[in-house]
Design a protein around this motif. Structure first.
Motif, PDB file in Angstrom:
ATOM      1  N   ALA A 348       0.828  -1.208   0.000  1.00  0.00           N
ATOM      2  CA  ALA A 348       0.000   0.000   0.000  1.00  0.00           C
ATOM      3  C   ALA A 348       0.863   1.258   0.000  1.00  0.00           C
ATOM      4  O   ALA A 348       0.526   2.261  -0.647  1.00  0.00           O
ATOM      5  CB  ALA A 348      -0.925  -0.004   1.214  1.00  0.00           C
ATOM      6  N   LEU A 349       1.989   1.225   0.702  1.00  0.00           N
ATOM      7  CA  LEU A 349       2.907   2.367   0.689  1.00  0.00           C
ATOM      8  C   LEU A 349       3.463   2.596  -0.719  1.00  0.00           C
ATOM      9  O   LEU A 349       3.572   3.731  -1.186  1.00  0.00           O
ATOM     10  CB  LEU A 349       4.052   2.123   1.675  1.00  0.00           C
ATOM     11  CG  LEU A 349       3.723   2.354   3.147  1.00  0.00           C
ATOM     12  CD1 LEU A 349       4.778   1.709   4.039  1.00  0.00           C
ATOM     13  CD2 LEU A 349       3.630   3.858   3.444  1.00  0.00           C
ATOM     14  N   GLY A 350       3.827   1.519  -1.399  1.00  0.00           N
ATOM     15  CA  GLY A 350       4.330   1.648  -2.759  1.00  0.00           C
ATOM     16  C   GLY A 350       3.292   2.205  -3.714  1.00  0.00           C
ATOM     17  O   GLY A 350       3.586   3.083  -4.541  1.00  0.00           O
ATOM     18  N   THR A 351       2.055   1.714  -3.583  1.00  0.00           N
ATOM     19  CA  THR A 351       0.970   2.206  -4.446  1.00  0.00           C
ATOM     20  C   THR A 351       0.700   3.686  -4.189  1.00  0.00           C
ATOM     21  O   THR A 351       0.548   4.479  -5.127  1.00  0.00           O
ATOM     22  CB  THR A 351      -0.311   1.393  -4.190  1.00  0.00           C
ATOM     23  OG1 THR A 351      -0.064   0.022  -4.518  1.00  0.00           O
ATOM     24  CG2 THR A 351      -1.464   1.920  -5.013  1.00  0.00           C
ATOM     25  N   LEU A 356       1.177   9.529  -5.627  1.00  0.00           N
ATOM     26  CA  LEU A 356       1.688  10.843  -5.242  1.00  0.00           C
ATOM     27  C   LEU A 356       2.701  11.357  -6.266  1.00  0.00           C
ATOM     28  O   LEU A 356       2.708  12.541  -6.612  1.00  0.00           O
ATOM     29  CB  LEU A 356       2.331  10.762  -3.854  1.00  0.00           C
ATOM     30  CG  LEU A 356       1.363  10.559  -2.683  1.00  0.00           C
ATOM     31  CD1 LEU A 356       2.121  10.174  -1.418  1.00  0.00           C
ATOM     32  CD2 LEU A 356       0.543  11.828  -2.441  1.00  0.00           C
ATOM     33  N   LEU A 357       3.547  10.467  -6.749  1.00  0.00           N
ATOM     34  CA  LEU A 357       4.548  10.867  -7.734  1.00  0.00           C
ATOM     35  C   LEU A 357       3.880  11.353  -9.020  1.00  0.00           C
ATOM     36  O   LEU A 357       4.293  12.364  -9.600  1.00  0.00           O
ATOM     37  CB  LEU A 357       5.469   9.683  -8.037  1.00  0.00           C
ATOM     38  CG  LEU A 357       6.684   9.958  -8.929  1.00  0.00           C
ATOM     39  CD1 LEU A 357       7.607  10.978  -8.271  1.00  0.00           C
ATOM     40  CD2 LEU A 357       7.441   8.672  -9.214  1.00  0.00           C
ATOM     41  N   ALA A 365       6.049  11.160  -2.112  1.00  0.00           N
ATOM     42  CA  ALA A 365       6.210   9.844  -2.734  1.00  0.00           C
ATOM     43  C   ALA A 365       7.495   9.182  -2.253  1.00  0.00           C
ATOM     44  O   ALA A 365       7.518   7.991  -1.914  1.00  0.00           O
ATOM     45  CB  ALA A 365       6.211   9.970  -4.254  1.00  0.00           C
ATOM     46  N   ALA A 366       8.588   9.957  -2.229  1.00  0.00           N
ATOM     47  CA  ALA A 366       9.868   9.410  -1.778  1.00  0.00           C
ATOM     48  C   ALA A 366       9.767   8.908  -0.344  1.00  0.00           C
ATOM     49  O   ALA A 366      10.320   7.846   0.006  1.00  0.00           O
ATOM     50  CB  ALA A 366      10.953  10.469  -1.898  1.00  0.00           C
ATOM     51  N   ASP A 367       9.045   9.634   0.503  1.00  0.00           N
ATOM     52  CA  ASP A 367       8.872   9.194   1.891  1.00  0.00           C
ATOM     53  C   ASP A 367       8.117   7.863   1.952  1.00  0.00           C
ATOM     54  O   ASP A 367       8.469   6.973   2.733  1.00  0.00           O
ATOM     55  CB  ASP A 367       8.122  10.267   2.676  1.00  0.00           C
ATOM     56  CG  ASP A 367       7.975   9.901   4.150  1.00  0.00           C
ATOM     57  OD1 ASP A 367       9.013   9.709   4.816  1.00  0.00           O
ATOM     58  OD2 ASP A 367       6.825   9.793   4.613  1.00  0.00           O
ATOM     59  N   CYS A 368       7.080   7.707   1.107  1.00  0.00           N
ATOM     60  CA  CYS A 368       6.345   6.435   1.060  1.00  0.00           C
ATOM     61  C   CYS A 368       7.267   5.297   0.624  1.00  0.00           C
ATOM     62  O   CYS A 368       7.226   4.197   1.181  1.00  0.00           O
ATOM     63  CB  CYS A 368       5.161   6.550   0.107  1.00  0.00           C
ATOM     64  SG  CYS A 368       3.756   7.493   0.720  1.00  0.00           S
ATOM     65  N   TYR A 369       8.090   5.555  -0.405  1.00  0.00           N
ATOM     66  CA  TYR A 369       8.992   4.512  -0.888  1.00  0.00           C
ATOM     67  C   TYR A 369      10.001   4.102   0.179  1.00  0.00           C
ATOM     68  O   TYR A 369      10.306   2.915   0.338  1.00  0.00           O
ATOM     69  CB  TYR A 369       9.719   4.987  -2.146  1.00  0.00           C
ATOM     70  CG  TYR A 369       8.816   5.193  -3.345  1.00  0.00           C
ATOM     71  CD1 TYR A 369       7.781   4.300  -3.630  1.00  0.00           C
ATOM     72  CD2 TYR A 369       8.990   6.278  -4.202  1.00  0.00           C
ATOM     73  CE1 TYR A 369       6.959   4.488  -4.732  1.00  0.00           C
ATOM     74  CE2 TYR A 369       8.177   6.470  -5.301  1.00  0.00           C
ATOM     75  CZ  TYR A 369       7.156   5.582  -5.561  1.00  0.00           C
ATOM     76  OH  TYR A 369       6.343   5.760  -6.643  1.00  0.00           O
ATOM     77  N   LEU A 370      10.513   5.071   0.910  1.00  0.00           N
ATOM     78  CA  LEU A 370      11.466   4.740   1.978  1.00  0.00           C
ATOM     79  C   LEU A 370      10.806   3.886   3.054  1.00  0.00           C
ATOM     80  O   LEU A 370      11.396   2.911   3.546  1.00  0.00           O
ATOM     81  CB  LEU A 370      12.030   6.025   2.579  1.00  0.00           C
ATOM     82  CG  LEU A 370      13.052   6.770   1.713  1.00  0.00           C
ATOM     83  CD1 LEU A 370      13.300   8.167   2.264  1.00  0.00           C
ATOM     84  CD2 LEU A 370      14.357   5.982   1.652  1.00  0.00           C
ATOM     85  N   GLN A 371       9.586   4.243   3.439  1.00  0.00           N
ATOM     86  CA  GLN A 371       8.863   3.428   4.424  1.00  0.00           C
ATOM     87  C   GLN A 371       8.598   2.027   3.885  1.00  0.00           C
ATOM     88  O   GLN A 371       8.724   1.036   4.609  1.00  0.00           O
ATOM     89  CB  GLN A 371       7.546   4.104   4.782  1.00  0.00           C
ATOM     90  CG  GLN A 371       7.683   5.397   5.557  1.00  0.00           C
ATOM     91  CD  GLN A 371       6.319   5.973   5.908  1.00  0.00           C
ATOM     92  OE1 GLN A 371       5.528   5.345   6.621  1.00  0.00           O
ATOM     93  NE2 GLN A 371       6.027   7.157   5.403  1.00  0.00           N
ATOM     94  N   ASN A 388      10.822  -0.772  -4.861  1.00  0.00           N
ATOM     95  CA  ASN A 388      10.700   0.551  -4.251  1.00  0.00           C
ATOM     96  C   ASN A 388      12.006   1.336  -4.294  1.00  0.00           C
ATOM     97  O   ASN A 388      11.991   2.570  -4.280  1.00  0.00           O
ATOM     98  CB  ASN A 388      10.184   0.411  -2.823  1.00  0.00           C
ATOM     99  CG  ASN A 388       8.698   0.119  -2.776  1.00  0.00           C
ATOM    100  OD1 ASN A 388       7.870   1.016  -2.874  1.00  0.00           O
ATOM    101  ND2 ASN A 388       8.355  -1.166  -2.643  1.00  0.00           N
ATOM    102  N   THR A 389      13.138   0.641  -4.370  1.00  0.00           N
ATOM    103  CA  THR A 389      14.412   1.343  -4.588  1.00  0.00           C
ATOM    104  C   THR A 389      14.409   2.014  -5.953  1.00  0.00           C
ATOM    105  O   THR A 389      14.814   3.171  -6.100  1.00  0.00           O
ATOM    106  CB  THR A 389      15.589   0.358  -4.480  1.00  0.00           C
ATOM    107  OG1 THR A 389      15.618  -0.216  -3.170  1.00  0.00           O
ATOM    108  CG2 THR A 389      16.911   1.066  -4.747  1.00  0.00           C
ATOM    109  N   GLY A 390      13.930   1.282  -6.972  1.00  0.00           N
ATOM    110  CA  GLY A 390      13.818   1.882  -8.295  1.00  0.00           C
ATOM    111  C   GLY A 390      12.847   3.048  -8.308  1.00  0.00           C
ATOM    112  O   GLY A 390      13.111   4.098  -8.919  1.00  0.00           O
TER     113      GLY A 390
END
Length: 609
Positions: A348-351, A356-357, A365-371, A388-390
């Motif tokens: 869900a964080l990735g989605t 957001l991106l 968006a970057a904060d979601c990907y880091l989480q 999520n790194t990509g």
């Protein structure tokens, strides 16, 4: 003439010697007479719609379409309906209404009774069971699941029902009932087996089998936890997908039917998510996800709610309703956390990050990907970490932090190669190529993009090919190879149109416009204007396109309009945090000193991995 023969034993003693002939009518197949006594079988199908209409017109002078459908185009039912038509308003629908006033031996019910009474007791039970099921068609497997028998045990009884014309073949190993026969079976079921529990048994069987089939046929989706007993295992992806295809209409019925338990409804919806994606059946996904959502809300099941909100978020995104998509993605994350379902929390964080991106909130968006990366690491999901790194690299790309974007996409590429993921490697190479292009590393960009293009070509992945061709066009424009750039962009445009992907069409149009701009700014302007309309739902693409329009207008000597478009791009870039695009917009607006400070000050906004 031997009319309405019950079975072979009744017919055989009455067959005349040669050269005499007999005409036999029967609801029984009379297999012995056919196999051993030279009787020729002539199956009589239901009437065509035109034949049914002609029959009713000949008898009554009118032929209501509704009546033809209610009678299933069965000849006896149509003749009985014709007899009742003048006395009945609306037209007769039930078996009793059709039989009213008809001598008992000649009624529709007596015909069905005769076939039913010839069945063995266990076959009668199976026939009554069919009256309690909502299925459009059935197989030995689902009939066995409803009754507790084995599929092998149902076989002889199905053959008996076929011989008595109570059921009809509906494809390979599948059967169905005419509607009037179905009503007759339902009456029998209600009278003799009112509390048999067949519906609940079959509904439970469907949700277990659907979950098992989905996990094997479309494994890339994250599904709700499987039941303790998933049912009979499928032996291959092909078998599992074939089962989903064959049972699709019945699966929908169990979601839509109010008799189904809430868990059955949302588990079937969950199992079908991958199938809907594969078959592009988004209308069914939206409708049934809403049904599942209502059931999950009533039950207060957070895991089901997380899954369903995620499904509905994707549906809203495809409709272009981005505010709803974000709201539902946020709800999916909330319920995933409430249920302590870590894998789905990460998903869900990735989605949410990707939504957001798309809408110009790259920092969030970057904060979601880091989480998401942290949660994937905690649960041991390397695939999630890589993905999520990509995506984090793409967020930094949008923010203009190209160095960090290259670092993160390079790490994703390394990990994809370690796990031998060809698709992942191609995606990472394509994204790295675009970063290298914007860093001015044109030769490196071309090497990365050509490797990605070759992978997509070998796989036959047209989406991947189109994405790479548009960026390769930009590289060749930068290298001064305008002819090659135009050819690549034109090819990307043609393929994107075939795919009906507006985002890709816009990218190809912008690439072609950039290749044409010096020689034909008018043509470039037209292409950018078309791309602007197509990219209206993606803030980064929209901002880039506005800059392209401004640059084309400058070449045409239209300084006032050019400045207006550049200022619109500047406002959007500042609002979204697109530092690199902010600098480009300032340059196009004729403010080079400010642009230099912005571009020099572009800094990473997310931590190193």
């Amino acid at each position: 003439m031997l009319d309405n023969a019950a079975d072979d034993e009744q017919v055989l003693p009455l067959l005349p010697p040669d050269p005499c002939q007999a005409l036999i009518t029967s609801r029984n197949r009379l297999d012995t007479a056919v196999a051993l006594h030279g009787v020729r079988r002539l199956p009589v199908q239901v009437m065509t719609r035109e034949e049914a209409r002609e029959l009713l017109l000949a008898v009554t002078g009118e032929a209501p379409e509704e009546l033809i459908e209610r009678c299933d185009r069965l000849p006896l039912a149509l003749r009985l309906a014709a007899a009742q038509l003048e006395l009945s308003e609306p037209p007769p629908a039930s078996i009793d209404a059709l039989d009213a006033g008809i001598a008992p031996f000649h009624t529709l019910r007596s015909t069905f009774d005769a076939s039913y009474d010839r069945l063995a007791p266990e076959a009668r039970m199976l026939f009554r069971t069919l009256g309690g099921l909502p299925c459009a068609d059935f197989s030995r497997d689902n009939l066995a699941a409803a009754t507790g028998l084995s599929p092998a045990e149902t076989g002889p009884h199905l053959r008996a029902m076929l011989a008595g014309h109570l059921i009809v073949a509906a494809g390979r190993h599948r059967f169905t009932l005419h509607d009037l026969v179905k009503r007759y079976a339902a009456e029998r079921h209600a009278e003799e087996d009112p509390d048999s529990g067949v519906y609940d048994r079959l509904a439970d069987w469907y949700q277990r089998r659907a979950r098992s089939a989905a996990a094997l046929a479309i494994p890339q989706f994250l599904y709700l936890p499987a039941p303790d007993d998933p049912g009979d295992a499928f032996t291959s992806e092909e078998q599992a997908l074939a089962w989903l295809e064959a049972e699709y209409a019945n699966l929908l019925t169990f979601v839509e039917n109010d008799r189904s338990a809430g868990r059955v409804r949302w588990m079937i919806v969950d199992a079908l998510r991958g199938y809907w994606h594969l078959r592009l059946q988004f209308a069914d996904r939206a409708r049934l996800s809403e049904i599942g959502l209502a059931a999950a809300r009533a039950a207060g099941d957070d895991r089901a709610l997380a899954m369903l909100y995620s499904s509905l978020s994707e549906d809203a995104r495809l409709r272009g309703d981005h505010r709803t998509a974000l709201e539902r993605a946020g709800a999916a994350l909330e319920h995933a956390r409430a249920s302590r379902w870590s894998p789905y929390e990460a998903a869900a964080l990735g989605t949410l990050g990707t939504l957001l991106l798309t809408h110009g909130r790259a920092r969030s968006a970057a904060d979601c990907y880091l989480q998401a990366i942290d949660v994937h690491r905690r649960v041991g999901s390397l695939r999630g970490v890589i993905s999520n790194t990509g995506n984090l690299g793409l967020a930094n790309f949008c923010l203009g932090a190209f160095g960090h974007a290259a670092q993160q996409l390079g790490e994703a590429l390394r990990l994809e190669r370690e796990r031998n993921s060809t698709v992942g490697e191609a995606m990472a190479l394509g994204n790295l190529g675009e970063v290298s292009l914007h860093r001015g590393e044109l030769v490196t960009a071309l090497e990365q993009l050509v490797r990605a293009w070759r992978i997509w070509e070998e796989m036959g992945n047209i989406h991947g090919v189109v994405a790479v061709l548009s960026v390769m066009s930009g590289v060749h424009t930068g290298l001064g190879r305008s002819g090659t750039a135009r050819a690549l962009a034109a090819r990307a445009h043609d393929l994107a149109v075939v795919l009906n992907d507006n985002r890709m069409v816009a990218d190809a149009d912008n690439a072609l416009a950039a290749a044409l701009r010096r020689d034909s700014p008018e043509a470039a302007l037209r292409l950018h204007q078309r791309a602007l309309f197509l990219s209206r739902d993606n803030r980064h693409a929209w901002t880039r396109t506005q800059i392209g329009i401004a640059e084309s207008l400058l070449l045409l000597g239209e300084r006032g309009p050019a400045r207006s478009h550049a200022e619109w791009a500047l406002a959007e870039a500042r609002s979204a945090g697109y530092r690199y695009l902010e600098g480009q917009a300032l340059l196009t607006a004729g403010r080079p000193d400010t642009a230099a400070r912005v571009l020099h000050g572009t800094a990473p906004v997310v931590r190193r991995l």
